[in-house]
Motif scaffolding. Structure first.
Motif, PDB file in Angstrom:
ATOM      1  N   PHE A   1      47.512  47.375  -6.150  1.00 40.81           N
ATOM      2  CA  PHE A   1      47.231  46.285  -7.238  1.00 40.81           C
ATOM      3  C   PHE A   1      45.946  45.776  -6.889  1.00 40.81           C
ATOM      4  O   PHE A   1      45.473  44.839  -6.196  1.00 40.81           O
ATOM      5  N   VAL A   2      44.806  46.408  -7.773  1.00 43.57           N
ATOM      6  CA  VAL A   2      43.444  46.063  -7.231  1.00 43.57           C
ATOM      7  C   VAL A   2      42.728  44.784  -7.554  1.00 43.57           C
ATOM      8  O   VAL A   2      42.226  44.208  -6.705  1.00 43.57           O
ATOM      9  N   SER A   3      42.966  44.124  -8.743  1.00 46.30           N
ATOM     10  CA  SER A   3      42.568  42.768  -8.911  1.00 46.30           C
ATOM     11  C   SER A   3      43.177  42.236 -10.147  1.00 46.30           C
ATOM     12  O   SER A   3      44.038  42.686 -10.776  1.00 46.30           O
TER      13      SER A   3
ATOM     14  N   VAL B   1      42.101  50.995 -11.439  1.00 43.66           N
ATOM     15  CA  VAL B   1      43.473  51.615 -10.889  1.00 43.66           C
ATOM     16  C   VAL B   1      43.395  51.926  -9.601  1.00 43.66           C
ATOM     17  O   VAL B   1      42.477  52.502  -9.142  1.00 43.66           O
ATOM     18  N   GLY B   2      44.253  51.430  -8.667  1.00 44.03           N
ATOM     19  CA  GLY B   2      44.367  52.002  -7.367  1.00 44.03           C
ATOM     20  C   GLY B   2      45.695  52.789  -6.835  1.00 44.03           C
ATOM     21  O   GLY B   2      46.227  53.208  -7.702  1.00 44.03           O
ATOM     22  N   GLY B   3      45.664  53.269  -5.536  1.00 42.94           N
ATOM     23  CA  GLY B   3      46.468  54.093  -4.984  1.00 42.94           C
ATOM     24  C   GLY B   3      46.063  55.582  -5.492  1.00 42.94           C
ATOM     25  O   GLY B   3      44.999  55.926  -5.621  1.00 42.94           O
ATOM     26  N   PHE B   4      47.201  56.420  -5.479  1.00 45.17           N
ATOM     27  CA  PHE B   4      47.037  57.912  -5.877  1.00 45.17           C
ATOM     28  C   PHE B   4      47.141  58.195  -7.460  1.00 45.17           C
ATOM     29  O   PHE B   4      48.267  57.597  -8.090  1.00 45.17           O
ATOM     30  N   ARG B   5      46.508  59.053  -7.970  1.00 39.43           N
ATOM     31  CA  ARG B   5      46.983  59.472  -9.167  1.00 39.43           C
ATOM     32  C   ARG B   5      47.804  60.729  -9.210  1.00 39.43           C
ATOM     33  O   ARG B   5      48.911  60.914 -10.046  1.00 39.43           O
TER      34      ARG B   5
END
Length: 328
Positions: A214-216, A315-319
């Protein structure tokens, strides 16, 4: 101020009394009693999804586990038909692509498309007879403000967009981050198998703190001020960088150190204050159920023939994270 979007955002884009009223009326949908009642349905979905993974075949933790589970979990919670799954999965892909592009036209188009899906699902519920609501969506449609006036369709669509449009992609990203972590930290996976719900949830939150998908969020200044020596004018838009905050060495020391109990009080994965994520109880339950279904009979390891692919800001995390679920 949280009023930063040109679109109506209920409840997260409201301030002051309208926000307090919205949370007062909406938070009961996520009560402990409701989550306990939902849990058996989520367990059935997660168990079936994990059981369907062929032994020895790599599976994408984000798209094949996280996204599919998110759609099925949200649909059973809201009373949406199962045959909407392909449409929602396609929308999730397009929504992430639009977010990566940063193009307002593309993000507006996918938002408009999702609103159309919601309005289509509301139509048959308008004709439902009086009596107990058939599902959560129908119950939401009967909600009234504290002064007795009904919620407008625009407000109901906004709530459902907030509950689903954001959570679908977020849950898929969380599945990718947590399963990648468990694959690379087998000792943590072993400990979680025996953990009760509370320590299990703290552990999952800590994994998400270390690698926060959850980036921003955005906020708007309501008056001139200074922050960290930077002048900010009234109306200026600011970005709250949750990922950076959750890895602040001044707060957490070594940001990569795994300490679920020690870091719990400062963990900002779900935000803080009056605008803390209203869907946290649901997201916590959904993740716990999915991960328990995986860990119950399997060890998780990364597919040696593919590299995990990171998402791109905002978007954060992994694709993509391909993992093997090996029987214990």
């Amino acid at each position: 101020s949280s009023h930063v979007s040109r679109f109506l955002q209920v409840p997260n884009g409201l301030d002051g009394e309208p926000h307090r009223e919205a949370r007062l009326l909406l938070d009961p949908f996520f009560s402990a009693e409701r989550m306990a009642a939902l849990a058996p349905d989520l367990e059935r979905i997660a168990d079936a999804l994990v059981a369907a993974v062929p032994e020895g075949r790599p599976v994408d933790a984000v798209t094949e586990l996280g996204s599919v589970y998110a759609v099925r979990a949200q649909s059973v919670w809201l009373g949406w038909p199962a045959d909407i799954e392909p449409e929602l999965l396609a929308w999730m892909d397009d929504n992430h692509a639009a977010s990566r592009s940063g193009e307002l036209g593309r993000t507006a188009e996918v938002a408009h498309r999702f609103d159309g899906i919601i309005r289509r699902l509301l139509m048959p519920r308008r004709a439902q007879p009086a009596g107990p609501a058939a599902d959560v969506t129908a119950e939401l449609m009967r909600l009234r403000h504290l002064d007795g006036t009904p919620w407008s369709e625009e407000q109901i669509v906004s709530v459902l967009r907030n509950w689903t449009g954001g959570d679908l992609g977020s849950l898929a990203l969380c599945a990718g981050v947590t399963l990648h972590w468990l694959a690379t930290h087998p000792e943590a996976a072993d400990a979680l198998r025996e953990a009760d719900d509370d320590p299990f949830d703290r552990a999952v939150d800590e994994i998400l703190r270390i690698d926060d998908p959850f980036v921003s969020n955005r906020r708007a200044a309501t008056r001139p001020t200074h922050l960290g020596g930077q002048p900010i004018g009234a109306g200026d838009k600011l970005v709250v960088n949750w990922t950076a905050a959750n890895r602040d060495p001044a707060v957490f020391g070594d940001p990569d150190a795994y300490d679920p109990d020690g870091n719990a009080a400062a963990n900002l994965v779900y935000g803080a204050g009056p605008h803390i994520c209203p869907g946290r109880p649901l997201a916590t339950l959904e993740l716990r159920v999915l991960l328990r279904a995986v860990l119950a009979g399997h060890r998780v390891r990364l597919d040696p023939d593919s590299e995990p692919e990171r998402e791109q800001p905002p978007v954060g995390g992994f694709r993509h994270v391909r993992v093997l679920l090996e029987p214990r």
